[in-house]
Design an enzyme around this catalytic site. Structure first.
Site: not given
Lengths: 143, 485
Positions: B100, B239, B334, B408
């Site tokens: 991600c 995103h 991630n 993040h």
């Protein structure tokens, strides 16, 4: 009538969604868990029940059976675009095999009141426990 | 005593929990936070950051960044590095949504040009980039093509008319991580992923049109290094991650490792922290499969960039090249990656887990793209759809302190269920439109869950990392249009 229920746990894993499912039997616990998972993805009242899918799952643990059942329902949502309205679960005496008769339909973006696209079932706090009134399971879903 | 009071202050924004806090902690835990952010952290963060400190082969510290919140296994906002020889790899330190991440795309468009067309742009993006439950993308690929994507990520896209040649060089790892092995990916994961390329997903994923916001912060000199040369320049932020493909890979390997932990009677405080030695066959298999998911995610964001170029071209009747629709940077948040870092004066290869944390490499590092190498790596911090985002810069201090890592995003303070109780999606949509943010959402429930009120103050998170010196502020970005998964 064997009872089962679920409730969402708002204070666990903030970015995700957790629920506690209860059932007087393992079978009803699993059915409640499958309903809870589905309610995260869609308002089940808006789902048709015209398609029957029979899921056969094997695992050497009860936890494994539940984890794999819920994971399989997520896979069916992505691969076959299926969401379910009802679940009827039977579990073998040695608790290593499960059959779930799930009735549902293909995702209909006009008719279905869709909610969250669940990514996966996490192992965080995951487990089936025997209780006074039957069984309960805590499940945290990754959103 | 609240959980956070066990932390001892190391500096203005760094707090440490000693190994005496919990049996089995191999290293202390360190948290980056102002006093206010620390006090607001939920109990899950302390529990989880100290659980991670108990894992074998962990080096220096278990970190929680300023945006940390209760996740599963690792906290979201967690960073931990393990020795490649004696350490472990844990799917719970990566998360289900492997790679991600965030992609920031610049344009040469100005707010005055985009404002009158924002509804048209967002409506078109909403149509071109499918979002929501069980969506499939319009891109049809074959199984052999999926295998290539698993290995080559953005490079495959560029070779298949889904990008420009220079796109990959502005993506972390050049757009693909080496070592992806499709043979280590179960067919079910492939079935889940094959139709999802170019889709956004749901949850906190978004595609957002933003404008540089000098009223909040702008370092014009640094911003110009990334092509941001106007005070009201329009950018687009993406995103999302590896979709069902990555989720299934994590699910599959978590089951394998959970079974192995029981078999070998290895206890962890959270089953989501199931691990295996990185050098073991299982560790190498998971790593190879996880890399496939990471490369899929790079490709997914690349295809979304392609759709953004199409949409802007269609709306403005201009070629994307003429609007300078180029990648500023694309970061994973991630991931577990093998990186070389200095530990106690010597260089060591470590498997660095970043779960809800961003790489923040400083100036001069060979992994920073050549055009940015003199200043450092761009770091993209995604905020809530109401409050905006930030472009930051990686630093040498991050290399020294946090294995080149920083925060993040904003980090949640409120659960999804609680947010839905407090906010109604349709009302929020109207209220945002009044404030100049046009939103299209797959569902109103999903919109309510992502309300700004459910998140920490992103400016305080960013300020914390800036004061700590592990990432520096470059530009604040204000949302003007949002496609919400």
């Amino acid at each position: 009538m064997v009872r089962s229920s679920f409730r969402f746990l708002p204070d666990i894993a903030l970015a995700d969604i957790a629920f506690l499912a209860k059932g007087e039997t393992l079978e009803t616990l699993f059915e409640a868990s499958a309903r809870a998972l589905t309610e995260v993805m869609v308002d089940r009242r808006s789902v048709s029940a015209g398609t029957l899918k029979i899921l056969e799952i094997k695992s050497d643990t009860v936890d494994g059976l539940l984890y794999d059942l819920l994971s399989e329902l997520i896979v069916l949502k992505d691969v076959d675009s299926l969401l379910f309205k009802t679940f009827a679960v039977s579990i073998s005496k040695d608790k290593t095999r499960l059959t779930c008769r799930a009735k549902g339909g293909t995702i209909d973006r006009e008719r279905n009141r869709l909610r969250n696209d669940v990514k996966a079932v996490t192992m965080h706090l995951f487990g089936v426990k025997k209780t006074k009134g039957g069984f309960e399971a805590t499940v945290v879903l990754d959103i | 005593m609240s959980e956070t009071q066990v932390a001892k202050q190391v500096s203005d924004v760094v707090w440490e929990i000693p190994t005496s806090y919990k049996d089995g902690m191999k290293v202390p835990a360190r948290m980056y936070a102002t006093r206010k952010l620390l006090d607001a952290m939920d109990k899950g963060v302390i529990e989880q950051v100290t659980n991670v400190a108990c894992l074998p082969g962990i080096v220096n510290y278990s970190f929680a960044m300023a945006d940390a919140h209760w996740g599963y296994g690792f906290p979201i906002g967690g960073v931990a590095a393990f020795d490649v020889e004696n350490g472990i790899i844990s799917p719970g330190g990566v998360g289900f949504d492997v790679n991600c991440g965030m992609r920031l795309i610049r344009t040469n468009l100005r707010y005055s040009e985009v404002k009158p067309r924002i509804k048209e742009i967002v409506d078109l993006l909403f149509r071109l980039v499918p979002a929501g439950v069980g969506v499939k993308g319009p891109l049809k690929i074959t199984q052999p093509q999926l295998d290539e994507i698993m290995q080559w990520g953005v490079k495959w896209c560029a070779e298949n008319d889904l990008g420009w040649g220079e796109d990959a060089s502005h993506v972390e790892e050049g757009g693909f991580i080496k070592g992806g092995n499709p043979a280590k990916v179960d067919p079910q994961a492939k079935s889940r992923g094959i139709s999802q390329l170019g889709t956004l997903g749901s949850g906190n994923h978004y595609l957002e049109v933003q404008v540089v916001d000098p009223a909040r912060f702008l370092d014009r000199n640094l911003a110009s290094k990334f092509g941001l040369v106007h005070d009201d320049q329009v950018v687009v932020m993406v995103h999302c991650g590896s979709r069902g493909f990555g989720h299934q890979i994590c699910t599959d390997y978590l089951r394998v490792l959970d079974g192995a932990m029981r078999k070998y009677k290895i206890q962890v405080r959270d089953r989501e922290l199931a691990y295996t030695p990185f050098s073991s066959n299982e560790g190498q298999d998971y790593y190879s499969a996880m890399v496939c998911a990471a490369n899929f995610a790079f490709a997914n964001r690349q295809i979304i960039l392609h759709r953004v170029r199409e949409a802007l071209s269609q709306v403005f009747h201009k070629e994307a090249e003429k609007m300078d629709v180029n990648v500023i940077y694309d970061v994973c948040h991630n991931i577990a990656k093998v990186e070389r870092h200095r530990v106690d004066g010597s260089s060591r290869d470590l498997i660095v887990h970043r779960k809800g944390a961003t790489r923040s490499f400083g100036p001069g590092h060979s992994d920073v793209p050549a055009p940015y190498r003199a200043v450092g790596q761009p770091v993209i911090i995604g905020g809530s759809m109401e409050t905006g985002s930030y472009l930051l810069l990686g630093t040498e201090k991050a290399m020294q302190e946090t294995f080149g890592s920083t925060a993040h995003g904003s980090g949640r303070t409120m659960s999804r269920t609680a947010a839905k109780r407090q906010v109604r999606g349709a009302e929020l949509q109207k209220s945002m439109e009044k404030r100049g943010i046009y939103v299209r959402a797959a569902t109103m429930d999903g919109l309510a869950e992502e309300a700004g009120v459910a998140y920490k103050d992103i400016s305080e998170v960013v300020e914390t990392m800036h004061i700590a010196g592990i990432s520096l502020k470059v530009a604040a970005l204000r949302p003007i249009g949002n496609v919400k998964g």
